[in-house]
Motif scaffolding. Structure first.
Motif, short mmCIF file in Angstrom:
data_model
loop_
_atom_site.label_atom_id
_atom_site.label_comp_id
_atom_site.label_asym_id
_atom_site.label_seq_id
_atom_site.Cartn_x
_atom_site.Cartn_y
_atom_site.Cartn_z
N ALA A 102 0.85 -1.19 0.00
CA ALA A 102 0.00 0.00 0.00
C ALA A 102 0.88 1.24 0.00
O ALA A 102 2.01 1.22 0.48
N ALA A 103 0.35 2.32 -0.57
CA ALA A 103 1.06 3.60 -0.57
C ALA A 103 0.31 4.58 0.33
O ALA A 103 -0.90 4.46 0.50
N TYR A 104 1.06 5.52 0.89
CA TYR A 104 0.42 6.51 1.76
C TYR A 104 0.29 7.84 1.01
O TYR A 104 1.27 8.36 0.47
N TYR A 105 -0.94 8.36 0.98
CA TYR A 105 -1.17 9.67 0.39
C TYR A 105 -1.32 10.68 1.52
O TYR A 105 -2.22 10.57 2.35
N GLY A 106 -0.42 11.66 1.55
CA GLY A 106 -0.41 12.62 2.64
C GLY A 106 -1.18 13.89 2.40
O GLY A 106 -1.16 14.79 3.23
N GLY A 107 -1.84 13.99 1.25
CA GLY A 107 -2.65 15.17 0.99
C GLY A 107 -2.01 16.19 0.07
O GLY A 107 -2.65 17.16 -0.34
N THR A 108 -0.73 16.00 -0.25
CA THR A 108 -0.04 16.97 -1.12
C THR A 108 0.58 16.28 -2.33
O THR A 108 0.08 16.40 -3.44
N ASN A 109 1.66 15.54 -2.12
CA ASN A 109 2.34 14.90 -3.24
C ASN A 109 1.52 13.75 -3.81
O ASN A 109 0.80 13.05 -3.08
N SER A 110 1.64 13.54 -5.11
CA SER A 110 0.92 12.44 -5.75
C SER A 110 1.60 11.11 -5.41
O SER A 110 2.72 11.08 -4.90
N VAL A 111 0.90 10.02 -5.69
CA VAL A 111 1.44 8.67 -5.48
C VAL A 111 1.88 8.11 -6.82
O VAL A 111 1.11 8.12 -7.79
N THR A 112 3.12 7.63 -6.89
CA THR A 112 3.62 7.04 -8.13
C THR A 112 3.27 5.56 -8.17
O THR A 112 3.69 4.79 -7.30
N VAL A 113 2.52 5.18 -9.19
CA VAL A 113 2.08 3.79 -9.35
C VAL A 113 2.76 3.20 -10.58
O VAL A 113 2.77 3.81 -11.65
N ALA A 114 3.35 2.03 -10.41
CA ALA A 114 3.98 1.33 -11.54
C ALA A 114 2.91 0.50 -12.24
O ALA A 114 2.66 -0.65 -11.89
N ALA A 115 2.25 1.12 -13.22
CA ALA A 115 1.16 0.46 -13.93
C ALA A 115 1.71 -0.19 -15.20
O ALA A 115 2.26 0.50 -16.06
N GLU A 116 1.57 -1.49 -15.31
CA GLU A 116 2.08 -2.20 -16.48
C GLU A 116 0.99 -3.11 -17.03
O GLU A 116 0.90 -4.29 -16.67
N PRO A 117 0.13 -2.57 -17.91
CA PRO A 117 -0.95 -3.38 -18.49
C PRO A 117 -0.40 -4.56 -19.29
O PRO A 117 0.76 -4.55 -19.72
#
Length: 215
Positions: free
Chosen positions: A101-116
């Protein structure tokens, strides 16, 4: 003939190397005392064969060597664990790519490694909150590599990539994320990393490391 039981000699748990050596030395003296007593009290009409004494000495020596070997392996394991922790200490504050899981702190975006899936002609990124409830779904490019999810409310989120071909779902995979490391700790199976999301993962599960300023 009375035989000395060497299986109970030179055994110790939860001791240091010096403690083990002390125990072995003490046990060897006890063994010799018992062996001497056996020789002094043997039946003169049926003396113990010298081969039996040699066998008992060899047995004790084997037990002694096994204890020392196990103690050495334990020391080496501890040394390697400490060494690994020292080497990974500079990971704290950096971001690792891992399936967690990633933590979203309300400011910076979350980088997701999406590989369809390579056979997909369309794909979606699905976002789940800490309870496993779907909270967001967006279309992504089938050639996507890294997706910046802009977040919602503060909290931990996990991600999945759904791949489609001609409108039919052909694959669904949990997506890796980049998440900050807050602590490095020793674990039973090696070195573990505590992530900003609160998850704890093995250091060996990490597939990439980057400076957080990259994102």
């Amino acid at each position: 003939m009375t035989t000395i039981d060497t299986s109970t000699l030179a055994t110790s748990t939860g001791t240091t190397s010096s403690d083990t050596n002390s125990v072995i030395s003490s046990d060897f003296e006890t063994f010799l005392t018992m062996l001497t007593a056996q020789m002094e009290n043997q039946d003169p009409l049926n003396p113990v064969d010298s081969t039996d004494y040699a066998t008992q000495l060899a047995t004790f020596s084997s037990v002694e060597q096994q204890v020392l070997t196990n103690d050495l392996l334990s020391d080496l394991t501890g040394m390697f664990a400490t060494s690994s922790m020292s080497e990974l200490a500079n990971w704290v504050g950096n971001e690792v790519r891992v399936s967690a899981a990633a933590y979203y702190g309300g400011t910076n975006s979350v980088t997701v490694a999406a590989e369809p899936d390579s056979a997909a002609d369309s794909a979606e990124l699905v976002v789940y909150d800490s309870t496993g409830t779907e909270v967001d779904r967006l279309s992504i490019d089938t050639n996507a590599a890294l997706i910046e999810w802009e977040g919602m409310s503060e909290g931990s989120y996990s991600f999945a990539v759904l791949s489609y071909q001609d409108g039919v779902q052909i694959n669904a995979e949990t997506a890796d994320v980049y998440v900050a490391v807050t602590e490095v700790r020793s674990a039973d199976d090696g070195v573990a990393l505590v992530l900003e999301s609160g998850d704890v993962v093995a250091a060996t599960d990490v597939t990439a490391l980057r400076d957080p300023s990259y994102g």
